[in-house]
Design a protein around this motif. Structure first.
Motif, short mmCIF file in Angstrom:
data_model
loop_
_atom_site.label_atom_id
_atom_site.label_comp_id
_atom_site.label_asym_id
_atom_site.label_seq_id
_atom_site.Cartn_x
_atom_site.Cartn_y
_atom_site.Cartn_z
N GLY A 267 0.79 -1.23 0.00
CA GLY A 267 0.00 0.00 0.00
C GLY A 267 0.82 1.27 0.00
O GLY A 267 0.26 2.36 0.10
N ASN A 268 2.13 1.17 -0.11
CA ASN A 268 2.97 2.37 -0.15
C ASN A 268 2.88 3.03 -1.51
O ASN A 268 2.85 2.36 -2.54
CB ASN A 268 4.43 2.00 0.13
N ARG A 269 2.85 4.36 -1.49
CA ARG A 269 2.80 5.11 -2.74
C ARG A 269 4.15 5.04 -3.45
O ARG A 269 5.19 5.16 -2.83
CB ARG A 269 2.45 6.56 -2.45
N LYS A 270 4.08 4.93 -4.79
CA LYS A 270 5.28 4.92 -5.62
C LYS A 270 5.09 5.95 -6.73
O LYS A 270 4.07 5.98 -7.41
CB LYS A 270 5.51 3.54 -6.25
N TYR A 271 6.10 6.79 -6.89
CA TYR A 271 6.05 7.89 -7.85
C TYR A 271 7.13 7.72 -8.92
O TYR A 271 8.11 7.03 -8.72
CB TYR A 271 6.26 9.23 -7.14
N SER A 272 6.95 8.42 -10.03
CA SER A 272 7.93 8.42 -11.11
C SER A 272 8.64 9.77 -11.15
O SER A 272 8.22 10.73 -10.48
CB SER A 272 7.23 8.18 -12.45
N PHE A 273 9.70 9.86 -11.95
CA PHE A 273 10.37 11.15 -12.14
C PHE A 273 9.41 12.14 -12.82
O PHE A 273 9.46 13.34 -12.53
CB PHE A 273 11.65 10.99 -12.96
N SER A 274 8.55 11.65 -13.68
CA SER A 274 7.54 12.53 -14.29
C SER A 274 6.60 13.09 -13.23
O SER A 274 6.22 14.26 -13.30
CB SER A 274 6.74 11.77 -15.35
N ASP A 275 6.25 12.26 -12.25
CA ASP A 275 5.40 12.73 -11.14
C ASP A 275 6.11 13.83 -10.36
O ASP A 275 5.50 14.82 -9.95
CB ASP A 275 5.04 11.59 -10.19
N VAL A 276 7.42 13.64 -10.14
CA VAL A 276 8.21 14.65 -9.42
C VAL A 276 8.17 15.97 -10.18
O VAL A 276 7.94 17.04 -9.59
CB VAL A 276 9.66 14.16 -9.20
N GLU A 277 8.36 15.91 -11.50
CA GLU A 277 8.31 17.12 -12.32
C GLU A 277 6.93 17.77 -12.23
O GLU A 277 6.82 19.00 -12.12
CB GLU A 277 8.65 16.79 -13.77
N THR A 278 5.88 16.97 -12.27
CA THR A 278 4.53 17.49 -12.17
C THR A 278 4.31 18.16 -10.82
O THR A 278 3.72 19.25 -10.75
CB THR A 278 3.49 16.35 -12.37
N LEU A 279 4.78 17.54 -9.75
CA LEU A 279 4.63 18.13 -8.41
C LEU A 279 5.36 19.47 -8.30
O LEU A 279 4.85 20.41 -7.68
CB LEU A 279 5.12 17.16 -7.34
N ILE A 280 6.53 19.56 -8.91
CA ILE A 280 7.25 20.83 -8.90
C ILE A 280 6.47 21.90 -9.65
O ILE A 280 6.35 23.05 -9.20
CB ILE A 280 8.68 20.65 -9.47
N GLU A 281 5.90 21.53 -10.80
CA GLU A 281 5.07 22.48 -11.56
C GLU A 281 3.86 22.92 -10.73
O GLU A 281 3.51 24.10 -10.72
CB GLU A 281 4.59 21.84 -12.86
#
Length: 109
Positions: free
Chosen positions: A46-60
């Motif tokens: 149940g742990n969340r897993k993110y991608s580098f694209s997700d990181v870029e989206t979060l920064i935006e």
């Protein structure tokens, strides 16, 4: 074309690392998920897993929030961009089909 399997799209980063990379708190990251701005995968535990694209989206997202843009407006903009990308992909597919039909190109060749 299949699903994007580049390193940028692989969901392998934990929320703690994403927090460090973006400067956002884990609570902020979960809030953006609740607002349907980001879509992490879940591990078997149940742990969340993110991608580098997700990181870029979060920064935006964080940058837009600093400018005073509401999450609703960000979501609407994301939907609009996604729809435009889908429309462009469909147009390109139709154009390839028309070119192939015009020049007698078989799909298997």
């Amino acid at each position: 074309m299949g699903e994007d399997t580049s390193y940028k799209s692989r969901k392998v980063i934990t929320i703690g690392v994403v927090s460090e990379l973006t400067g956002l708190s884990e609570r902020q990251i979960r809030y953006y998920e609740e607002r349907k701005l980001i879509f992490p995968e879940r591990s078997e535990r149940g742990n969340r897993k993110y991608s580098f694209s997700d990181v870029e989206t979060l920064i935006e997202i964080a940058n837009k929030r600093e400018e005073g843009v509401r999450t609703y407006e960000i979501r609407q903009d994301m939907i609009k961009k996604n729809n435009l990308a889908k429309d462009e992909k469909l147009r390109n597919k139709m154009l390839r089909g028309q070119i192939n039909a015009r020049f007698g190109i078989q799909k298997n060749q």
